[in-house]
Design a protein around this motif. Structure first.
Motif, PDB file in Angstrom:
ATOM      1  N   ASN A   1     -24.003 -41.384 -81.036  1.00  0.00           N
ATOM      2  CA  ASN A   1     -23.103 -40.841 -82.053  1.00  0.00           C
ATOM      3  C   ASN A   1     -23.450 -39.367 -82.225  1.00  0.00           C
ATOM      4  OD1 ASN A   1     -21.665 -40.077 -84.332  1.00  0.00           O
ATOM      5  ND2 ASN A   1     -22.109 -41.953 -85.476  1.00  0.00           N
ATOM      6  N   PRO A   2     -22.527 -38.452 -81.930  1.00  0.00           N
ATOM      7  CA  PRO A   2     -22.849 -37.017 -82.006  1.00  0.00           C
ATOM      8  C   PRO A   2     -23.051 -36.504 -83.426  1.00  0.00           C
ATOM      9  CG  PRO A   2     -20.524 -37.323 -81.559  1.00  0.00           C
ATOM     10  CD  PRO A   2     -21.155 -38.685 -81.452  1.00  0.00           C
TER      11      PRO A   2
ATOM     12  N   ALA B   1     -24.934 -35.071 -90.838  1.00  0.00           N
ATOM     13  CA  ALA B   1     -25.917 -35.839 -90.085  1.00  0.00           C
ATOM     14  C   ALA B   1     -25.941 -35.375 -88.637  1.00  0.00           C
ATOM     15  CB  ALA B   1     -25.578 -37.320 -90.157  1.00  0.00           C
ATOM     16  N   GLY B   2     -27.117 -35.397 -88.027  1.00  0.00           N
ATOM     17  CA  GLY B   2     -27.249 -35.007 -86.637  1.00  0.00           C
ATOM     18  C   GLY B   2     -26.902 -36.146 -85.699  1.00  0.00           C
ATOM     19  N   SER B   3     -27.076 -35.914 -84.411  1.00  0.00           N
ATOM     20  CA  SER B   3     -26.725 -36.916 -83.409  1.00  0.00           C
ATOM     21  C   SER B   3     -27.804 -37.992 -83.303  1.00  0.00           C
ATOM     22  CB  SER B   3     -26.530 -36.257 -82.047  1.00  0.00           C
ATOM     23  OG  SER B   3     -27.743 -35.675 -81.592  1.00  0.00           O
ATOM     24  N   THR B   4     -27.396 -39.167 -82.843  1.00  0.00           N
ATOM     25  CA  THR B   4     -28.305 -40.296 -82.671  1.00  0.00           C
ATOM     26  C   THR B   4     -27.962 -41.024 -81.383  1.00  0.00           C
ATOM     27  OG1 THR B   4     -28.509 -40.627 -85.068  1.00  0.00           O
ATOM     28  CG2 THR B   4     -29.116 -42.487 -83.656  1.00  0.00           C
ATOM     29  N   THR B   5     -29.001 -41.399 -80.637  1.00  0.00           N
ATOM     30  CA  THR B   5     -28.827 -42.202 -79.426  1.00  0.00           C
ATOM     31  C   THR B   5     -29.853 -43.321 -79.453  1.00  0.00           C
ATOM     32  OG1 THR B   5     -28.145 -40.260 -78.143  1.00  0.00           O
ATOM     33  CG2 THR B   5     -28.823 -42.222 -76.902  1.00  0.00           C
ATOM     34  N   VAL B   6     -29.387 -44.554 -79.239  1.00  0.00           N
ATOM     35  CA  VAL B   6     -30.299 -45.698 -79.188  1.00  0.00           C
ATOM     36  C   VAL B   6     -30.273 -46.265 -77.776  1.00  0.00           C
ATOM     37  CG1 VAL B   6     -30.871 -47.957 -80.119  1.00  0.00           C
ATOM     38  CG2 VAL B   6     -29.891 -46.211 -81.618  1.00  0.00           C
ATOM     39  N   THR B   7     -31.445 -46.471 -77.195  1.00  0.00           N
ATOM     40  CA  THR B   7     -31.522 -46.965 -75.821  1.00  0.00           C
ATOM     41  C   THR B   7     -32.550 -48.087 -75.716  1.00  0.00           C
ATOM     42  OG1 THR B   7     -33.154 -45.244 -75.333  1.00  0.00           O
ATOM     43  CG2 THR B   7     -30.866 -44.757 -74.795  1.00  0.00           C
ATOM     44  N   PRO B   8     -32.432 -48.916 -74.675  1.00  0.00           N
ATOM     45  CA  PRO B   8     -31.463 -48.886 -73.573  1.00  0.00           C
ATOM     46  C   PRO B   8     -30.085 -49.425 -74.015  1.00  0.00           C
ATOM     47  CG  PRO B   8     -33.502 -50.004 -72.922  1.00  0.00           C
ATOM     48  CD  PRO B   8     -33.503 -49.911 -74.408  1.00  0.00           C
ATOM     49  N   ALA B   9     -29.036 -48.757 -73.615  1.00  0.00           N
ATOM     50  CA  ALA B   9     -27.686 -49.178 -73.974  1.00  0.00           C
ATOM     51  C   ALA B   9     -27.411 -50.592 -73.475  1.00  0.00           C
ATOM     52  CB  ALA B   9     -26.667 -48.213 -73.365  1.00  0.00           C
TER      53      ALA B   9
ATOM     54  N   THR C   1     -31.147 -67.061 -95.677  1.00  0.00           N
ATOM     55  CA  THR C   1     -30.256 -65.926 -95.496  1.00  0.00           C
ATOM     56  C   THR C   1     -28.944 -66.415 -94.896  1.00  0.00           C
ATOM     57  OG1 THR C   1     -31.280 -65.514 -93.365  1.00  0.00           O
ATOM     58  CG2 THR C   1     -32.096 -64.230 -95.220  1.00  0.00           C
ATOM     59  N   SER C   2     -27.909 -65.594 -95.032  1.00  0.00           N
ATOM     60  CA  SER C   2     -26.594 -65.973 -94.504  1.00  0.00           C
ATOM     61  C   SER C   2     -25.726 -64.738 -94.329  1.00  0.00           C
ATOM     62  CB  SER C   2     -25.900 -66.958 -95.462  1.00  0.00           C
ATOM     63  OG  SER C   2     -25.654 -66.330 -96.712  1.00  0.00           O
ATOM     64  N   GLY C   3     -24.554 -64.922 -93.714  1.00  0.00           N
ATOM     65  CA  GLY C   3     -23.596 -63.836 -93.569  1.00  0.00           C
ATOM     66  C   GLY C   3     -23.917 -62.907 -92.411  1.00  0.00           C
ATOM     67  N   THR C   4     -23.148 -61.835 -92.330  1.00  0.00           N
ATOM     68  CA  THR C   4     -23.334 -60.839 -91.271  1.00  0.00           C
ATOM     69  C   THR C   4     -24.155 -59.672 -91.798  1.00  0.00           C
ATOM     70  OG1 THR C   4     -21.211 -61.407 -90.244  1.00  0.00           O
ATOM     71  CG2 THR C   4     -22.167 -59.265 -89.691  1.00  0.00           C
ATOM     72  N   TRP C   5     -25.309 -59.460 -91.219  1.00  0.00           N
ATOM     73  CA  TRP C   5     -26.172 -58.334 -91.562  1.00  0.00           C
ATOM     74  C   TRP C   5     -25.934 -57.211 -90.556  1.00  0.00           C
ATOM     75  CZ3 TRP C   5     -31.319 -59.025 -94.357  1.00  0.00           C
ATOM     76  CH2 TRP C   5     -31.293 -60.170 -95.169  1.00  0.00           C
ATOM     77  N   ARG C   6     -26.261 -55.976 -90.932  1.00  0.00           N
ATOM     78  CA  ARG C   6     -26.121 -54.841 -90.022  1.00  0.00           C
ATOM     79  C   ARG C   6     -27.341 -53.938 -90.130  1.00  0.00           C
ATOM     80  NH1 ARG C   6     -21.556 -54.403 -87.470  1.00  0.00           N
ATOM     81  NH2 ARG C   6     -22.080 -52.312 -86.767  1.00  0.00           N
ATOM     82  N   VAL C   7     -27.599 -53.213 -89.057  1.00  0.00           N
ATOM     83  CA  VAL C   7     -28.671 -52.238 -89.065  1.00  0.00           C
ATOM     84  C   VAL C   7     -28.124 -50.945 -88.473  1.00  0.00           C
ATOM     85  CG1 VAL C   7     -29.569 -52.869 -86.814  1.00  0.00           C
ATOM     86  CG2 VAL C   7     -31.055 -51.749 -88.484  1.00  0.00           C
ATOM     87  N   SER C   8     -28.467 -49.830 -89.118  1.00  0.00           N
ATOM     88  CA  SER C   8     -28.007 -48.515 -88.661  1.00  0.00           C
ATOM     89  C   SER C   8     -29.219 -47.610 -88.470  1.00  0.00           C
ATOM     90  CB  SER C   8     -27.063 -47.893 -89.684  1.00  0.00           C
ATOM     91  OG  SER C   8     -25.944 -48.725 -89.900  1.00  0.00           O
ATOM     92  N   MET C   9     -29.194 -46.826 -87.381  1.00  0.00           N
ATOM     93  CA  MET C   9     -30.299 -45.939 -87.069  1.00  0.00           C
ATOM     94  C   MET C   9     -29.807 -44.495 -87.037  1.00  0.00           C
ATOM     95  SD  MET C   9     -32.410 -48.344 -86.746  1.00  0.00           S
ATOM     96  CE  MET C   9     -33.801 -47.334 -86.276  1.00  0.00           C
ATOM     97  N   GLN C  10     -30.564 -43.606 -87.695  1.00  0.00           N
ATOM     98  CA  GLN C  10     -30.226 -42.184 -87.708  1.00  0.00           C
ATOM     99  C   GLN C  10     -31.429 -41.386 -87.239  1.00  0.00           C
ATOM    100  OE1 GLN C  10     -27.270 -40.218 -88.699  1.00  0.00           O
ATOM    101  NE2 GLN C  10     -28.571 -38.824 -87.516  1.00  0.00           N
ATOM    102  N   TYR C  11     -31.248 -40.648 -86.136  1.00  0.00           N
ATOM    103  CA  TYR C  11     -32.348 -39.834 -85.627  1.00  0.00           C
ATOM    104  C   TYR C  11     -32.671 -38.709 -86.596  1.00  0.00           C
ATOM    105  CZ  TYR C  11     -35.209 -36.848 -82.707  1.00  0.00           C
ATOM    106  OH  TYR C  11     -36.246 -36.090 -82.240  1.00  0.00           O
ATOM    107  N   GLY C  12     -33.960 -38.411 -86.732  1.00  0.00           N
ATOM    108  CA  GLY C  12     -34.412 -37.334 -87.597  1.00  0.00           C
ATOM    109  C   GLY C  12     -35.925 -37.365 -87.654  1.00  0.00           C
TER     110      GLY C  12
ATOM    111  N   ASP D   1     -23.006 -50.754 -75.841  1.00  0.00           N
ATOM    112  CA  ASP D   1     -22.923 -50.214 -74.484  1.00  0.00           C
ATOM    113  C   ASP D   1     -22.642 -48.715 -74.562  1.00  0.00           C
ATOM    114  OD1 ASP D   1     -23.245 -52.711 -73.234  1.00  0.00           O
ATOM    115  OD2 ASP D   1     -21.097 -53.150 -73.420  1.00  0.00           O
ATOM    116  N   ALA D   2     -23.020 -47.992 -73.510  1.00  0.00           N
ATOM    117  CA  ALA D   2     -22.685 -46.573 -73.415  1.00  0.00           C
ATOM    118  C   ALA D   2     -21.168 -46.444 -73.288  1.00  0.00           C
ATOM    119  CB  ALA D   2     -23.389 -45.947 -72.219  1.00  0.00           C
ATOM    120  N   PRO D   3     -20.539 -45.469 -73.896  1.00  0.00           N
ATOM    121  CA  PRO D   3     -21.151 -44.356 -74.617  1.00  0.00           C
ATOM    122  C   PRO D   3     -21.345 -44.622 -76.117  1.00  0.00           C
ATOM    123  CG  PRO D   3     -18.818 -43.963 -74.446  1.00  0.00           C
ATOM    124  CD  PRO D   3     -19.084 -45.275 -73.722  1.00  0.00           C
ATOM    125  N   ASP D   4     -21.066 -45.859 -76.558  1.00  0.00           N
ATOM    126  CA  ASP D   4     -21.113 -46.137 -77.993  1.00  0.00           C
ATOM    127  C   ASP D   4     -22.526 -46.203 -78.553  1.00  0.00           C
ATOM    128  OD1 ASP D   4     -18.340 -46.237 -78.088  1.00  0.00           O
ATOM    129  OD2 ASP D   4     -18.276 -48.399 -77.712  1.00  0.00           O
TER     130      ASP D   4
END
Length: 231
Positions: A96-97, A41-49, A126-137, A90-93
């Protein structure tokens, strides 16, 4: 349980859902036994941090299980008192390179729901902890992760049915993310495992549901900013 509603959740301000709702995420390719591994997988950056984001349904969300289709006209995942939810790291998290950027989101809420079965009322929780992940491409991919039993659709009336998504294990909804003003998270014919219980008129043989929705992702920390996913 929270009344239901997230690819850019991680982007500048994010996504959520579901019920969505809410709402998504980077895909990790796993080859079958003996198969050659896919490209890294390539790098991904989500902003604004560090900014918080909301996901708000644009149009209608539909859930189809067997012969039954439920349609909801309102859904969102909003920031709350929990500072860790609906927030870009927050930056730098926020970078993801070699893969996606992820964050937890509040379960999306859903309302204004109706079913294709006449004579019934429909609710989604709905209930529980949901998550979202982003991958640049190209396109940007998003993955909305639902916890076990985190989405339940119930109909009452002439047909009393309960449709539970991710009944036995967490499940991922694959989506695409588009940078813009606002940015959008689009779920198109995503398949989610379900368990259906009930009597006459309920699609009890259905093992999966097809989900369609478009969410606007907005920056709630600075409404003039946009949640953006880049490399």
């Amino acid at each position: 349980m929270t009344s239901v509603t997230s690819r850019r959740l991680r982007p500048r301000a994010l996504l959520a859902c579901g019920a969505g709702l809410a709402v998504t995420a980077a895909l990790t390719l796993t080859g079958a036994a003996g198969a050659q591994a896919g490209p890294a997988a390539g790098s991904t950056t989500v902003t604004p941090a560090g900014h918080s984001f909301a996901a708000t349904l644009n149009g209608k969300a539909t859930f189809k299980a067997g012969s039954v289709t439920a349609t909801c006209t309102a859904s969102s995942s909003q920031p709350s008192a929990d500072p860790a939810s609906n927030r870009i790291p927050d930056a730098p998290d926020n970078h993801n390179p070699s893969g996606p950027v992820s964050s937890s989101i509040n379960p999306p809420t859903y309302s204004g729901c109706t079913a294709s079965i006449a004579g019934v009322t429909t609710t989604v929780t709905t209930s529980g902890t949901w998550r979202v992940s982003m991958q640049y491409g190209s396109p940007i991919s998003a993955t909305l992760s639902i916890p076990v039993g985190g989405f339940v659709l119930e109909s009452k009336g002439l047909a009393n049915c309960t449709i539970t998504a991710a009944p036995d294990a967490p499940a991922d909804i694959v989506a695409t993310y588009t940078n813009g003003a606002p940015s959008t998270l689009t779920v198109a014919n995503a398949t989610v495992p379900v368990k259906v219980t009930g009597g006459f008129g309920c699609p009890t043989s259905a093992k999966s549901s097809v989900f369609n929705a478009v969410y606007d992702i907005t920056d709630t920390t600075d409404p003039a900013s946009q949640i953006t996913v880049s490399d």
